[in-house]
Design an enzyme around this catalytic site. Structure first.
Site, PDB file in Angstrom:
ATOM      1  N   GLY B 144       0.811  -1.268   0.092  1.00 55.46           N
ATOM      2  CA  GLY B 144       0.013  -0.050  -0.055  1.00 55.46           C
ATOM      3  C   GLY B 144       0.985   1.136  -0.043  1.00 55.46           C
ATOM      4  CE  LYS B 199       6.765   0.818  -3.898  1.00 54.50           C
ATOM      5  NZ  LYS B 199       6.678  -0.392  -3.092  1.00 54.50           N
ATOM      6  CG  ASP B 257       3.391   0.943  -2.935  1.00 52.07           C
ATOM      7  OD1 ASP B 257       3.450   2.192  -2.607  1.00 52.07           O
ATOM      8  OD2 ASP B 257       3.879   0.128  -2.305  1.00 52.07           O
ATOM      9  NE  ARG B 266      16.675   7.676  -1.314  1.00 57.57           N
ATOM     10  CZ  ARG B 266      17.279   6.971  -0.165  1.00 57.57           C
ATOM     11  NH1 ARG B 266      17.404   5.786  -0.381  1.00 57.57           N
ATOM     12  NH2 ARG B 266      17.639   7.844   0.670  1.00 57.57           N
ATOM     13  CG  ASN B 267      12.449   3.513  -6.969  1.00 58.90           C
ATOM     14  OD1 ASN B 267      13.623   2.577  -7.454  1.00 58.90           O
ATOM     15  ND2 ASN B 267      11.878   3.178  -5.822  1.00 58.90           N
ATOM     16  CD  GLU B 295      14.669  -0.767  -1.565  1.00 58.16           C
ATOM     17  OE1 GLU B 295      14.629  -1.925  -1.715  1.00 58.16           O
ATOM     18  OE2 GLU B 295      14.701  -0.394  -0.177  1.00 58.16           O
TER      19      GLU B 295
END
Lengths: 344, 344
Positions: B144, B199, B257, B266-267, B295
């Site tokens: 979530g 995600k 999410d 950051r992604n 990540e």
């Protein structure tokens, strides 16, 4: 190459001249009696006043009085009229249509059938056409995330064309698709129409989270995202209740279009004003007075009535939006209560 | 009221002290050997250095050497460790755990099982625990849209707890849920884990559209939304391929999410750098050098390997992201080709 006539010179109608021309068609753009200023600007070589983008002069412009000429010999007609005006325009156009001519409809929303039941647009449009056209002019629904200004300048855009006869959708897609305006097809007209109408409603709620962020200076991203997930759930429920498929509501016409509608546009802007603390009714009055139609407002009322007529459950976000639009106090708290899980 | 021990004092671990305390628990926050600066800041009454938010001093802080004391008498353990470090921390914690103690895991990602197959985290975590714990400590996955800074200050947040034994998820939710941190529950651990890991991958692609917009000064909303819709489709495929349910990927843990991860983090920021024209590898090196773990990069590599091992089809966006991360030229064109419908 075909003759493509676009009815409605507003943002989306004018924008579609770009792929229609790029795909090699003869393109005609007809303006309604409300579009005179737009045609004047385009004839003068100025940008389109609604989207501030130039329109290729290869599109032949037709004034509202020249509807018959605009439709003469058309092989594909695009209805790009606001939900308020689409029935009236189709009635005027009907004498100049012929059976077999596909009608591509960008208009989204709901309406009343003759029995006073709320329904999607395609059957209501068929109802205003003479019998041989109603049965013979296949309606092609358009869904997917398409901001008109981006379509007009040729930025990459994905859309989905839906027709009960998927072969008609494929032929329309073959006429209009380009390298940058790319088209999927489906037979799920109801799924597209339900998703397209409801995304405007739910974008108002997404805007409320943005308005809270603007006021406090800190993001309310978790709330916006929870709102998005609940909207996706409710769009699937409404799509299936209206005869469509849930998967359509989680594809381009559903979550894709919801994403873009939550990023910008009048529905989101209206929600943001509510989130910033403006009274919902006064903010809407101001936008309407400025000529800004907020399509999600009418769609919310129709959808709430539809939910009642059909005794649909599991639509708490739609219920909260309906209350907020009616002027309920603490709008953000109502949206929050509707999108957070019930348990603790 | 229960003793809740949070392992990991990074952004999410520290943030969860807010609902855990508000729900009336005794809350312990243990920092790893990489968290000394964080604990020092919190002890000095300064805001948490990663999220710039104060943490309630009612949370009792434990240094990395005091793991046994932190876990003594714990009734719920939250593993809030980066995917790099989670196996190591769990191995150190295992001697201080007892069968029946639920482990709530915020860590997301993939790893290798002993046969070199890519898999989700829960079975890999079970594999590092002694037999009686592996069978006896139920793992609860969290999904979530939860930005840590918003959870920490108590802004409304929806999450979903998943456990094969849904009763365990419900008890954990009863311990941690508050009026503003609201929890749904599910037995679909695999669907949550697959969605949560992916995600981060797809948020990189969403960021690319933002980067294009920043460079050109004009939005690429249609591309971002088409990317979102394709990501939702691929998340459903991966969730089901990994044993989960498609519906989980279009709920809070999936599109919810994805929405928040595409708004900030950051992604998304890494994707925006690529979209602005920075070489993917150099931009990543800079972020890593600045201590910013992205990540989605490791998750993309694992997911691509998983897709190959299981011969999964229909993941063109994952394929394009993998190429872009490997330094492929014209990254925006590759993403665009992957998310627009194949037809014209």
């Amino acid at each position: 190459m075909a003759v493509v006539t676009i009815l409605g010179a507003g943002a989306m109608g004018a924008a579609l001249t770009t792929p229609a021309l790029a795909a090699g068609n003869e393109v005609r753009l007809w303006g309604t009696w409300l579009d005179d200023d737009i045609l004047a600007a385009l004839r003068a070589g100025r940008p389109h006043p609604r989207i501030d983008v130039p329109i290729d002069q290869a599109a032949v412009l037709f004034d509202s009085g020249d509807l018959a000429a605009a439709l003469d010999g058309a092989e594909l007609v695009i209805l790009a009229i606001s939900s308020d005006g689409v029935v009236d325009v189709l009635r005027r156009a009907a004498p100049h249509l012929r059976p077999g001519l596909p009608l591509l409809v960008t208009t989204k929303g709901f309406g009343y059938d003759p029995d006073g039941k709320v329904g999607l647009l395609p059957p209501l449009l068929r109802a205003v056409m003479p019998g041989e056209l109603a049965d013979g002019c296949p309606i092609v629904a358009i869904g997917g995330p398409c901001k008109a200004n981006e379509v007009a300048v040729g930025r990459p855009t994905a859309a989905v064309f839906g027709c009960a006869d998927v072969g008609v959708a494929e032929r329309a897609a073959a006429l209009l698709g380009t390298e940058v305006y790319r088209l999927a097809t489906t037979d799920d007209v109801d799924g597209i129409e339900a998703s397209a109408a409801m995304k405007n409603v739910y974008a108002i709620a997404l805007g409320i989270a943005d308005g809270l962020a603007e006021t406090g200076g800190e993001p309310w991203h978790n709330l916006k995202a929870a709102t998005f997930a609940q909207a996706a759930t409710e769009m699937q429920r409404l799509a299936t209740a209206l005869g469509g498929r849930a998967e359509t509501a989680v594809g381009l016409a559903g979550v894709g279009d919801l994403e873009v509608t939550g990023l910008s546009g009048r529905n989101k802007v209206y929600g943001a004003r509510i989130g910033r603390g403006e009274p919902a009714t006064a903010a809407l009055d101001e936008m309407v007075a400025a000529g800004q139609t907020v399509e999600g407002v009418a769609a919310a009322r129709f959808a709430a009535e539809l939910a009642e007529q059909r005794a649909l459950d599991g639509l708490p976000l739609l219920g909260a939006i309906t209350e907020v639009l009616a002027g309920a106090e603490e709008p953000a708290a109502r949206i929050t209560a509707a999108v957070l899980p019930a348990g603790r």
